[in-house]
Design a protein around this motif. Structure first.
Motif, PDB file in Angstrom:
ATOM      1  N   UNK A  63       0.850  -1.181   0.000  1.00 19.23           N
ATOM      2  CA  UNK A  63       0.000   0.000   0.000  1.00 19.23           C
ATOM      3  C   UNK A  63       0.889   1.236   0.000  1.00 19.23           C
ATOM      4  N   UNK A  64       0.494   2.245  -0.766  1.00 20.09           N
ATOM      5  CA  UNK A  64       1.274   3.478  -0.819  1.00 20.09           C
ATOM      6  C   UNK A  64       1.306   4.136   0.559  1.00 20.09           C
ATOM      7  N   UNK A  65       2.438   4.706   0.894  1.00 20.34           N
ATOM      8  CA  UNK A  65       2.554   5.469   2.129  1.00 20.34           C
ATOM      9  C   UNK A  65       1.759   6.765   2.008  1.00 20.34           C
ATOM     10  N   UNK A  66       1.551   7.441   3.112  1.00 16.54           N
ATOM     11  CA  UNK A  66       0.834   8.719   3.109  1.00 16.54           C
ATOM     12  C   UNK A  66       1.521   9.722   2.201  1.00 16.54           C
ATOM     13  N   UNK A 187       4.707   0.829 -10.266  1.00 17.12           N
ATOM     14  CA  UNK A 187       4.200  -0.081  -9.236  1.00 17.12           C
ATOM     15  C   UNK A 187       2.723  -0.388  -9.470  1.00 17.12           C
ATOM     16  N   UNK A 188       1.936   0.640  -9.791  1.00 13.59           N
ATOM     17  CA  UNK A 188       0.516   0.431 -10.067  1.00 13.59           C
ATOM     18  C   UNK A 188       0.336  -0.541 -11.235  1.00 13.59           C
ATOM     19  N   UNK A 217       7.476   1.401   0.871  1.00 12.05           N
ATOM     20  CA  UNK A 217       6.958   0.349   1.763  1.00 12.05           C
ATOM     21  C   UNK A 217       7.278  -1.038   1.204  1.00 12.05           C
ATOM     22  N   UNK A 218       7.297  -2.028   2.080  1.00 14.03           N
ATOM     23  CA  UNK A 218       7.446  -3.437   1.692  1.00 14.03           C
ATOM     24  C   UNK A 218       8.738  -3.735   0.926  1.00 14.03           C
TER      25      UNK A 218
END
Length: 353
Positions: A63-66, A187-188, A217-218
């Motif tokens: 999930x994308x970070x803020x 990434x998407x 992330x990840x």
């Protein structure tokens, strides 16, 4: 200087390669520009021997970070096109503008990173094109009607993953963090294609100009034997950039002149990105405009301490001086129509790119 016993330095020339072969090479730390495939495990950075650490993003549960969500939100008005590579005049013009950011080892042209036939050699490459639809582009058939090309990135597709090759953007749009934005679009795309991993390059086991790649992330890191949690490799904490706020009228003061900024008190007050607007509005409320000095902490050799302010927040304080070489950017900000200072927290997300 002794060469580590685990030293790897290999290269090979491949004209054709299949998706499943790309997956195997990426897993073992290989990358490529055109038909030149290479991998090396140790390098000198600022005259310090450090380990090269290949990185990838595990897309399962990603999930994308803020911060990344903010970048996507502020660029959603641009047109994004992901397609098989088709270089046009627009791409070459964009490359010439983008390469102005290089201070050494300036690439001659885009074919330093791509083969002369990137649609087939050594494998079919894809591209992410970002267009400003409010600006007129060139008249190439591919670009016609899309607007002005302001950013582009190239990536390879394997069976299990995709890997970023190179990205570029128009310096006139630097506040939009387009280098990071094209990576997020890759990434998407990888998630849509149900890939397992996204390979986005490498960093070092010490703080460096490639540290922005550690902020995804990840991520997983490769120690040249296993892919594992990055904290097992990056023993040093990732430095967090900070900022020093200056009145425009104070720039002529003695402690702001010369090769370094010196403290006039016990320490030099600084703020992290999320604190800049707060600091500006609290301490510079009488000013209409101020200057923000963007500072790379790994270039500051004085003591940096996080210390509590009366409001309970931790602020970075520099005990000593800040060398000019540590100031990688300056930004002038002015109050908005409501008399409030605003600061884009994501402005430096691609500083080290």
């Amino acid at each position: 200087m002794a060469i580590p016993p685990t030293y790897i330095n290999e290269s090979k020339h491949l004209i054709r390669i299949q998706p499943e072969q790309l997956d195997l090479l990426w897993k073992e730390g290989w990358r490529h520009f055109g038909t030149h495939f290479y991998r090396y495990s140790w390098a000198l950075y600022d005259d310090v021997l450090c380990m090269v650490v290949p990185l990838r993003v595990d897309l399962e549960g990603y999930k994308h970070s803020k911060r990344f969500k903010k970048i996507i939100s502020k660029n959603k008005h641009f047109k994004t096109v992901i397609e098989p590579i088709a270089l046009t005049t627009e791409h070459h013009v964009l490359f010439e503008k983008h390469k102005q950011k290089f201070t050494h080892s300036i690439p001659e042209d885009i074919y330093v990173f791509l083969s002369r036939q990137p649609d087939k050699i050594p494998n079919p490459t894809y591209q992410v094109n970002i267009y400003d639809t409010e600006r007129e582009g060139k008249t190439n058939p591919v670009d016609k009607g899309r607007g002005k090309l302001i950013a582009c990135s190239f990536f390879d597709i394997g069976n299990e993953a995709i890997s970023s090759v190179y990205g570029m953007y128009d310096p006139d749009y630097h506040v939009h963090s387009l280098g990071i934005y094209t990576m997020l679009m890759e990434i998407e795309y990888a998630k849509e294609q149900q890939k397992n991993y996204y390979y986005h390059g490498y960093s070092y086991d010490l703080p460096s100009m490639y540290d922005y790649k550690k902020r995804f992330p990840n991520i997983q890191a490769y120690d040249w034997e296993h892919w594992q949690e990055p904290k097992k490799i990056f023993t040093n904490p990732l430095p967090k950039r900070f900022y020093h706020l200056v009145k425009l009228a104070d720039l002529d003061l003695e402690h702001y002149k010369g090769s370094q900024i010196r403290s006039v008190g016990e320490f030099i007050h600084c703020s992290y990105s999320e604190q800049v607007a707060r600091s500006a509005n609290k301490y510079f409320s009488e000013e209409e405009s101020i200057l923000i000095l963007h500072i790379a902490p790994e270039r500051v050799y004085s003591l940096i301490k996080d210390e509590y302010a009366p409001n309970g927040l931790l602020f970075p304080h520099v005990y000593g001086y800040i060398p000019r070489m540590a100031i990688f950017r300056t930004t002038k900000i002015s109050k908005n129509k409501n008399g409030i200072f605003e600061f884009d927290e994501t402005i430096d997300d691609e500083f080290y790119e």
